[in-house]
Design an enzyme around this catalytic site. Structure first.
Site, mmCIF file in Angstrom:
data_model
loop_
_atom_site.group_PDB
_atom_site.id
_atom_site.type_symbol
_atom_site.label_atom_id
_atom_site.label_comp_id
_atom_site.label_asym_id
_atom_site.label_seq_id
_atom_site.Cartn_x
_atom_site.Cartn_y
_atom_site.Cartn_z
ATOM 1 N N ASP A 30 50.985 56.150 85.410
ATOM 2 C CA ASP A 30 50.984 57.025 86.680
ATOM 3 C C ASP A 30 49.283 56.537 87.267
ATOM 4 O OD1 ASP A 30 52.732 58.265 85.556
ATOM 5 O OD2 ASP A 30 51.758 60.228 85.061
ATOM 6 N N ASP A 82 54.539 59.372 88.293
ATOM 7 C CA ASP A 82 54.952 60.770 88.565
ATOM 8 C C ASP A 82 55.799 60.954 89.901
ATOM 9 O OD1 ASP A 82 54.517 62.666 86.408
ATOM 10 O OD2 ASP A 82 52.871 63.527 87.478
ATOM 11 N N HIS A 98 57.501 64.155 91.786
ATOM 12 C CA HIS A 98 58.075 65.193 91.480
ATOM 13 C C HIS A 98 58.702 65.864 93.087
ATOM 14 C CE1 HIS A 98 55.931 66.090 87.880
ATOM 15 N NE2 HIS A 98 54.853 65.797 88.350
ATOM 16 N N HIS A 135 58.120 71.761 92.418
ATOM 17 C CA HIS A 135 58.228 71.810 90.847
ATOM 18 C C HIS A 135 57.837 72.769 90.139
ATOM 19 C CE1 HIS A 135 57.790 69.686 86.928
ATOM 20 N NE2 HIS A 135 58.692 68.943 87.407
ATOM 21 N N HIS A 173 51.324 67.609 93.552
ATOM 22 C CA HIS A 173 50.764 66.153 93.342
ATOM 23 C C HIS A 173 51.910 65.402 93.366
ATOM 24 C CE1 HIS A 173 51.083 67.451 89.115
ATOM 25 N NE2 HIS A 173 51.437 66.165 88.919
ATOM 26 N N LYS A 192 59.233 59.586 86.473
ATOM 27 C CA LYS A 192 59.421 60.856 85.711
ATOM 28 C C LYS A 192 59.021 62.077 86.285
ATOM 29 C CE LYS A 192 54.835 59.829 83.687
ATOM 30 N NZ LYS A 192 54.079 61.195 83.925
ATOM 31 N N CYS A 205 49.128 62.347 80.113
ATOM 32 C CA CYS A 205 50.136 61.295 80.310
ATOM 33 C C CYS A 205 50.088 59.943 79.541
ATOM 34 C CB CYS A 205 50.562 61.009 81.794
ATOM 35 S SG CYS A 205 50.981 62.474 82.791
#
Length: 207
Positions: free
Chosen positions: A12, A52, A54, A58, A87, A112, A161
């Site tokens: 990330d 990341d 999203h 989310h 984010h 992810k 993470c």
């Protein structure tokens, strides 16, 4: 060069986690030159980046829960869930891989957090979902198919993470090295618990 059975996982490294970003990590930008240099050195035969990614609205976003604020904790699918500022929304500039890094050596970008109902800290498994389980991402199998036995992890955030990715890698049977100097936490308060968790999992901490 490191042995062919050793892979690097960069977790990330995205603008939204940098100072000034939507969910800034403490000194997050300090690790960018070191990770860029590590990739340019071509020491790893296999390199993975997690991202990341999203969808809007989310379930981990505080904005999706009326009356809640960022960094509140709720129960989601029977487990504690920290609520975050919006984010790394899919397609946004803040969700891109950091443009200051030469990503040419990448073999895989694993996105992810794409399920709107489930947060996803680890590169190996999502967080607990509605079914009560943590769904696998397929990363463990992908690595094994390439003969990987050891992974080195770095990136953001150290206390979420990167930690969860390291723990899940160890649980999946990989040897794990946590590149501490190439990680940064959301806040420094997370460092002591992170070290304790790594020691408990038998994960090596080093450069």
């Amino acid at each position: 060069m490191l042995p062919d059975d050793t892979a690097l996982i960069v977790v990330d490294l995205q603008p939204d986690f940098m100072p000034g970003g939507a969910l800034a990590c403490h000194e997050g930008d300090a690790i960018v030159p070191g990770i860029d240099a590590l990739l340019r050195a071509r020491r790893y035969r296999t390199v993975v980046a997690t991202q990341d990614w999203h969808p809007p609205g989310h379930a981990s976003f505080a904005s999706a829960h009326p009356g809640r604020s960022p960094f509140d904790t709720i129960e989601l699918h029977g487990h504690p869930q920290t609520l975050w500022p919006d984010h790394c929304v899919q397609g946004s500039a803040g969700a891109a891989l950091d443009p200051r890094v030469d990503w040419t050596p990448l073999d895989l970008v694993l996105r992810k957090g794409t399920d709107p109902r489930v947060d996803s800290y680890s590169g190996f498994r999502g967080n607990h979902g509605p079914a009560g389980s943590r769904p696998a991402t397929g990363l463990a199998g992908w690595l094994r198919e390439r003969g990987i036995a050891e992974v080195h992890v770095c990136g953001l955030a150290r206390d979420y993470c990167v930690l969860w990715t390291a723990q899940d890698a160890a649980a999946a049977g990989f040897r794990v090295r946590f590149l501490w100097d190439l990680t940064r936490p959301v806040t420094p308060a997370g460092d002591a618990p992170t070290r304790q968790a790594l020691l408990a999992a038998g994960i090596a901490i080093g450069a």
